[in-house]
Design a protein around this motif. Structure first.
Motif, PDB file in Angstrom:
ATOM      1  N   THR A  57     -37.025  50.621 -21.663  1.00 19.80           N
ATOM      2  CA  THR A  57     -37.132  50.156 -23.049  1.00 19.80           C
ATOM      3  C   THR A  57     -38.463  50.594 -23.638  1.00 19.80           C
ATOM      4  OG1 THR A  57     -35.799  48.204 -22.498  1.00 19.80           O
ATOM      5  CG2 THR A  57     -37.053  48.139 -24.558  1.00 19.80           C
ATOM      6  N   ILE A 118     -21.797  54.685 -21.764  1.00 22.07           N
ATOM      7  CA  ILE A 118     -22.376  54.290 -23.045  1.00 22.07           C
ATOM      8  C   ILE A 118     -21.301  53.638 -23.902  1.00 22.07           C
ATOM      9  CG2 ILE A 118     -23.516  55.132 -25.139  1.00 22.07           C
ATOM     10  CD1 ILE A 118     -24.662  57.390 -23.544  1.00 22.07           C
ATOM     11  N   HIS A 119     -21.630  52.491 -24.468  1.00 25.91           N
ATOM     12  CA  HIS A 119     -20.683  51.778 -25.327  1.00 25.91           C
ATOM     13  C   HIS A 119     -20.333  52.661 -26.523  1.00 25.91           C
ATOM     14  CE1 HIS A 119     -19.126  48.759 -28.117  1.00 25.91           C
ATOM     15  NE2 HIS A 119     -18.958  47.962 -27.070  1.00 25.91           N
ATOM     16  N   ASP A 122     -22.698  52.374 -29.465  1.00 27.64           N
ATOM     17  CA  ASP A 122     -24.012  52.961 -29.205  1.00 27.64           C
ATOM     18  C   ASP A 122     -23.933  54.481 -29.299  1.00 27.64           C
ATOM     19  OD1 ASP A 122     -24.932  50.396 -28.734  1.00 27.64           O
ATOM     20  OD2 ASP A 122     -24.679  50.535 -26.564  1.00 27.64           O
ATOM     21  N   ARG A 126     -25.778  56.975 -32.011  1.00 28.86           N
ATOM     22  CA  ARG A 126     -26.647  58.017 -31.468  1.00 28.86           C
ATOM     23  C   ARG A 126     -26.240  59.401 -31.969  1.00 28.86           C
ATOM     24  NH1 ARG A 126     -26.928  59.428 -25.113  1.00 28.86           N
ATOM     25  NH2 ARG A 126     -25.008  60.519 -25.670  1.00 28.86           N
ATOM     26  N   LYS A 140     -34.262  51.400 -34.622  1.00 29.82           N
ATOM     27  CA  LYS A 140     -34.691  50.254 -33.820  1.00 29.82           C
ATOM     28  C   LYS A 140     -35.192  49.120 -34.707  1.00 29.82           C
ATOM     29  CE  LYS A 140     -35.944  52.755 -29.607  1.00 29.82           C
ATOM     30  NZ  LYS A 140     -37.053  53.111 -28.682  1.00 29.82           N
ATOM     31  N   LEU A 143     -32.218  47.420 -36.242  1.00 32.81           N
ATOM     32  CA  LEU A 143     -31.540  46.586 -35.243  1.00 32.81           C
ATOM     33  C   LEU A 143     -32.323  45.298 -34.994  1.00 32.81           C
ATOM     34  CD1 LEU A 143     -30.449  49.324 -32.667  1.00 32.81           C
ATOM     35  CD2 LEU A 143     -28.943  48.004 -34.160  1.00 32.81           C
ATOM     36  N   GLU A 149     -30.775  44.456 -29.929  1.00 35.29           N
ATOM     37  CA  GLU A 149     -31.449  45.651 -29.414  1.00 35.29           C
ATOM     38  C   GLU A 149     -30.542  46.873 -29.449  1.00 35.29           C
ATOM     39  OE1 GLU A 149     -33.044  44.987 -25.554  1.00 35.29           O
ATOM     40  OE2 GLU A 149     -34.456  43.441 -26.194  1.00 35.29           O
ATOM     41  N   LEU A 150     -29.228  46.645 -29.388  1.00 38.51           N
ATOM     42  CA  LEU A 150     -28.288  47.759 -29.327  1.00 38.51           C
ATOM     43  C   LEU A 150     -27.204  47.612 -30.388  1.00 38.51           C
ATOM     44  CD1 LEU A 150     -27.801  47.945 -25.453  1.00 38.51           C
ATOM     45  CD2 LEU A 150     -29.101  49.551 -26.868  1.00 38.51           C
ATOM     46  N   SER A 152     -24.138  48.053 -30.048  1.00 41.61           N
ATOM     47  CA  SER A 152     -22.951  47.437 -29.446  1.00 41.61           C
ATOM     48  C   SER A 152     -22.966  45.913 -29.530  1.00 41.61           C
ATOM     49  CB  SER A 152     -22.816  47.867 -27.984  1.00 41.61           C
ATOM     50  OG  SER A 152     -24.023  47.651 -27.276  1.00 41.61           O
ATOM     51  N   SER A 153     -24.115  45.344 -29.908  1.00 44.01           N
ATOM     52  CA  SER A 153     -24.210  43.884 -30.047  1.00 44.01           C
ATOM     53  C   SER A 153     -23.792  43.407 -31.437  1.00 44.01           C
ATOM     54  CB  SER A 153     -25.642  43.415 -29.766  1.00 44.01           C
ATOM     55  OG  SER A 153     -26.070  43.793 -28.475  1.00 44.01           O
TER      56      SER A 153
END
Length: 218
Positions: A57, A118-119, A122, A126, A140, A143, A149-150, A152-153
């Motif tokens: 991270t 990788i989700h 995400d 990307r 970032k 988010l 943080e991602l 996918s959340s």
């Protein structure tokens, strides 16, 4: 841990041997934030036979931290940072759990890690970000503003909003009127995707059309 010579001095390195689809070795100085955050999380683990997820991270500037997750529950393994931490004891305790010795330079820790695909969300963000050459730091920051943080959340509609924001930011200097960028984005990207066109392909086509239009105006 191993000792490597660097600029005429002995430099102690932490080596993490990861058993996944192949054998990987993560090597870093024991003085780095990555090594220390890894050791803190690893000190909370009692059974290293269970699969783990290791995630790097980014912090401020060039700082990189390490997060460990239980691969089965996706739960983050965390221990609070303290200036009074006895790193030597932590390393010794981890090494004992891994079946090592208490020598000055113990054998390399070996962890079993499950490779994680990788989700889709995400990957989606990307790919579009790279296509647009949009700054990662801004993604970032966006988010973090959403409290995650991602990508996918987040719900898919939030990702739609993020991608549209990145695309319109890219188009800000390509159109004389902002409304033109939004209207063409709606037709050539959103509507096209609804009709089954691949999103990345639709965005590429939209970008090309705007660049052609700008060249024609010039």
């Amino acid at each position: 841990m191993i000792t490597k010579e660097f600029q005429g001095k002995d430099n102690i390195k932490l080596e993490i041997v990861v058993s996944a689809d192949e054998l990987y070795v993560i090597r870093t100085s024991v003085e780095t934030n990555f090594a220390k955050s890894f050791l803190l999380a690893a000190s909370c683990i009692q059974n290293f036979d269970k699969p783990l997820i290791i995630a790097a991270t980014a912090g401020e500037k060039n700082t990189v931290f390490c997060n460990l997750y239980d691969a089965a529950t996706k739960t983050k393994i965390k221990r609070e940072w303290s200036k009074d931490i006895d790193w030597a004891s932590i390393i010794h305790d981890i090494q004992c759990l891994l079946g090592g010795t208490s020598s000055t330079i113990p054998p390399t820790p070996k962890l079993s890690v499950v490779p994680q695909a990788i989700h889709p969300q995400d990957l989606r963000v990307r790919n579009i970000r790279i296509l647009l050459d949009y700054p990662l730091d801004l993604v970032k920051e966006w988010l973090r503003f959403q409290g995650v943080e991602l990508p996918s959340s987040l719900p898919e509609e939030n990702i739609d909003e993020l991608i549209k924001m990145m695309c319109l930011a890219w188009a800000s200097d390509k159109c004389e009127h902002p409304n033109h960028a939004q209207s063409t984005y709606q037709k050539q990207v959103i509507d096209a995707v609804t009709q089954g066109v691949d999103e990345l392909t639709a965005v590429k086509t939209w970008m090309q059309q705007l660049q052609i239009s700008k060249a024609g105006v010039v």
